[in-house]
Write a protein that holds these residues in place. Structure first.
Motif, PDB file in Angstrom:
ATOM      1  N   LEU A 102     -11.397  64.844 -30.608  1.00  0.00           N
ATOM      2  CA  LEU A 102     -10.018  64.487 -30.939  1.00  0.00           C
ATOM      3  C   LEU A 102      -8.994  65.197 -30.069  1.00  0.00           C
ATOM      4  O   LEU A 102      -7.856  64.743 -29.972  1.00  0.00           O
ATOM      5  CB  LEU A 102      -9.740  64.801 -32.411  1.00  0.00           C
ATOM      6  CG  LEU A 102     -10.569  64.030 -33.438  1.00  0.00           C
ATOM      7  CD1 LEU A 102     -10.182  64.440 -34.849  1.00  0.00           C
ATOM      8  CD2 LEU A 102     -10.407  62.529 -33.263  1.00  0.00           C
ATOM      9  N   SER A 103      -9.375  66.310 -29.460  1.00  0.00           N
ATOM     10  CA  SER A 103      -8.438  67.016 -28.598  1.00  0.00           C
ATOM     11  C   SER A 103      -8.586  66.525 -27.163  1.00  0.00           C
ATOM     12  O   SER A 103      -9.567  65.878 -26.810  1.00  0.00           O
ATOM     13  CB  SER A 103      -8.682  68.525 -28.665  1.00  0.00           C
ATOM     14  OG  SER A 103      -9.986  68.838 -28.207  1.00  0.00           O
ATOM     15  N   GLY A 104      -7.607  66.829 -26.360  1.00  0.00           N
ATOM     16  CA  GLY A 104      -7.624  66.390 -24.973  1.00  0.00           C
ATOM     17  C   GLY A 104      -6.225  66.433 -24.392  1.00  0.00           C
ATOM     18  O   GLY A 104      -5.249  66.848 -25.046  1.00  0.00           O
ATOM     19  N   THR A 105      -6.103  66.008 -23.166  1.00  0.00           N
ATOM     20  CA  THR A 105      -4.798  66.001 -22.504  1.00  0.00           C
ATOM     21  C   THR A 105      -3.942  64.869 -23.059  1.00  0.00           C
ATOM     22  O   THR A 105      -4.352  63.706 -23.023  1.00  0.00           O
ATOM     23  CB  THR A 105      -4.963  65.821 -20.998  1.00  0.00           C
ATOM     24  OG1 THR A 105      -5.824  66.847 -20.488  1.00  0.00           O
ATOM     25  CG2 THR A 105      -3.611  65.888 -20.300  1.00  0.00           C
ATOM     26  N   PRO A 106      -2.771  65.177 -23.613  1.00  0.00           N
ATOM     27  CA  PRO A 106      -1.931  64.110 -24.171  1.00  0.00           C
ATOM     28  C   PRO A 106      -1.391  63.203 -23.076  1.00  0.00           C
ATOM     29  O   PRO A 106      -1.118  63.642 -21.952  1.00  0.00           O
ATOM     30  CB  PRO A 106      -0.806  64.870 -24.875  1.00  0.00           C
ATOM     31  CG  PRO A 106      -0.759  66.193 -24.184  1.00  0.00           C
ATOM     32  CD  PRO A 106      -2.157  66.510 -23.762  1.00  0.00           C
ATOM     33  N   GLN A 107      -1.237  61.946 -23.403  1.00  0.00           N
ATOM     34  CA  GLN A 107      -0.724  60.965 -22.460  1.00  0.00           C
ATOM     35  C   GLN A 107       0.805  60.936 -22.480  1.00  0.00           C
ATOM     36  O   GLN A 107       1.428  61.231 -23.505  1.00  0.00           O
ATOM     37  CB  GLN A 107      -1.272  59.576 -22.795  1.00  0.00           C
ATOM     38  CG  GLN A 107      -2.798  59.488 -22.774  1.00  0.00           C
ATOM     39  CD  GLN A 107      -3.374  59.730 -21.402  1.00  0.00           C
ATOM     40  OE1 GLN A 107      -2.811  59.289 -20.395  1.00  0.00           O
ATOM     41  NE2 GLN A 107      -4.495  60.436 -21.340  1.00  0.00           N
TER      42      GLN A 107
END
Length: 400
Positions: A102-107
């Motif tokens: 669910l985490s990651g680099t936001p767009q």
């Protein structure tokens, strides 16, 4: 005369022996609930019986809960420190994998239908009339957009001289480039500025046990799970912080904030996306049932952190009944009959066993059952048979 005298003691002895046999055999059919168990057969497959999906195996199980017409045959797993450790490691691994997914680099924010843009073409003030009249605070309604260019439901933007441009899914800098190219046909090197005047296209929804549930508009600053909960006023008193359901792209993910914090995982790295639904579950919906030989059968409620152990559940039930309970027969029944039901047993003869009960975490809708002792079942049978025996003796005296 002598024969008659000898027959009466023999008859009485036969009746007494029959009563003893009846009492002892009736213990097997004593009224009330109890867990019927038997030894496992030594088969090649018995050591591979599944205890839980991906958690551990019941290779130490030596007994089983007997099958009935409505329930399957289930291996019984003894609770020990090794099993509790494996279950804890499995929960940690699950939350770690969920956090990574669910985490990651936001767009970057992209515009959509309903967004309002503020567009300025420098040195051409006549184009500013197309923005519309500005609204006063007294006349504006919550649903009214601010003054500017509204992107229609087809994702199109209409601007003087540039015509109609499809801008849905584009960033503001990409829209600026498209407008500059379209206006270059009529103006010499047009200087265009594009800003967001109102964010209305993308939303997330937060409901459940929060103070002000509702829809939250996304903007150019990525929204984290923590920020979403904060915007709706935080958790309510009945919220279960270990059970947050995040629905994304048609799939539900259960987020355990308590577990993540214990593992050092930051929930602030969980970014929400447009269309996400976040529901905070209630502790009342995640209760466990405590029954059997306890002082107060109860539906035990987890703490605010969502954590409830076997010791917590027994404590809410007023502990086991010291006069009727069999401390060696404390069971935890988990799972549904359509999935993978499991039965765990704790031998509570030693007070040290309560250390295991303190660390064994229960799951929502678990059933904790404390079986009764054999003497209690015998007394219950005796209490049922004594009125019948007394009635029979009374009838015999009257007939005599």
């Amino acid at each position: 005369m002598l024969a008659v005298t000898l027959t009466k003691p023999v008859c009485r002895l036969g009746i007494s022996m029959a009563a003893v046999v009846l009492l002892t055999s009736a213990c097997a059919v004593a009224p009330g609930m109890r867990m019927q168990t038997s030894r496992l057969q030594d088969t090649p497959d018995s050591s591979n019986a599944s205890v839980s999906s991906g958690e551990t195996r019941a290779n130490t199980a030596s007994e089983k809960a007997d099958a009935t017409s409505g329930t399957p045959e289930i291996a019984i797993t003894e609770l020990d420190a090794a099993l509790i450790s494996r279950l804890g490691q499995s929960r940690k691994q699950q939350q770690l994998e969920l956090s990574q997914m669910l985490s990651g680099t936001p767009q970057a924010y992209v515009v959509g239908a309903g967004d309002v843009l503020q567009i300025v073409v420098w040195d051409h003030p006549e184009l500013a009339a197309a923005l519309g009249s500005s609204q006063t605070q007294s006349s504006a309604r919550p649903a009214d957009p601010l003054a500017g260019f509204v992107i229609d439901q087809n994702g199109d933007l209409t601007f003087p001289y540039a015509g109609t441009l499809h801008v849905a899914g584009l960033r503001t800098d990409e829209i600026r480039q498209s407008l500059s190219g379209a206006l270059a046909k009529y103006f010499v090197k047009p200087q265009v500025t594009v800003r967001m005047a109102s964010y209305r296209a993308h939303q997330v929804y937060v409901d459940g046990e929060v103070r002000s549930p509702g829809a939250l508009a996304l903007n150019d600053v990525p929204m984290t799970l923590y920020e979403a909960v904060s915007r709706v006023g935080g958790f309510s008193e009945t919220a279960d912080q270990s059970d947050l359901v995040l629905v994304r792209d048609g799939q539900s993910h259960r987020v355990n904030l308590t577990q993540m914090l214990d593992q050092g995982l930051s929930p602030s790295r969980l970014y929400l996306k447009a269309g996400d639904v976040l529901r905070v579950m209630s502790r009342d919906e995640n209760d466990v049932y405590v029954m059997g030989e306890v002082n107060k059968p109860v539906s035990a409620i987890p703490r605010r952190t969502g954590r409830i152990t076997l010791a917590d559940a027994l404590s809410q039930a007023g502990s086991v009944n010291a006069s009727t309970a069999d401390a060696a027969q404390m069971f935890v029944i988990r799972g549904s009959l359509t999935g993978e039901p499991q039965v765990f047993r704790l031998d509570g003869h030693s007070p040290v066993a309560m250390l295991l009960a303190k660390d064994f975490e229960l799951q929502p809708k678990d059933v904790v059952y404390v079986d009764g002792s054999g003497l209690v079942r015998f007394n219950r049978v005796l209490s049922l048979l004594m009125p019948l025996i007394s009635t029979g003796l009374t009838a015999g005296v009257i007939a005599k």
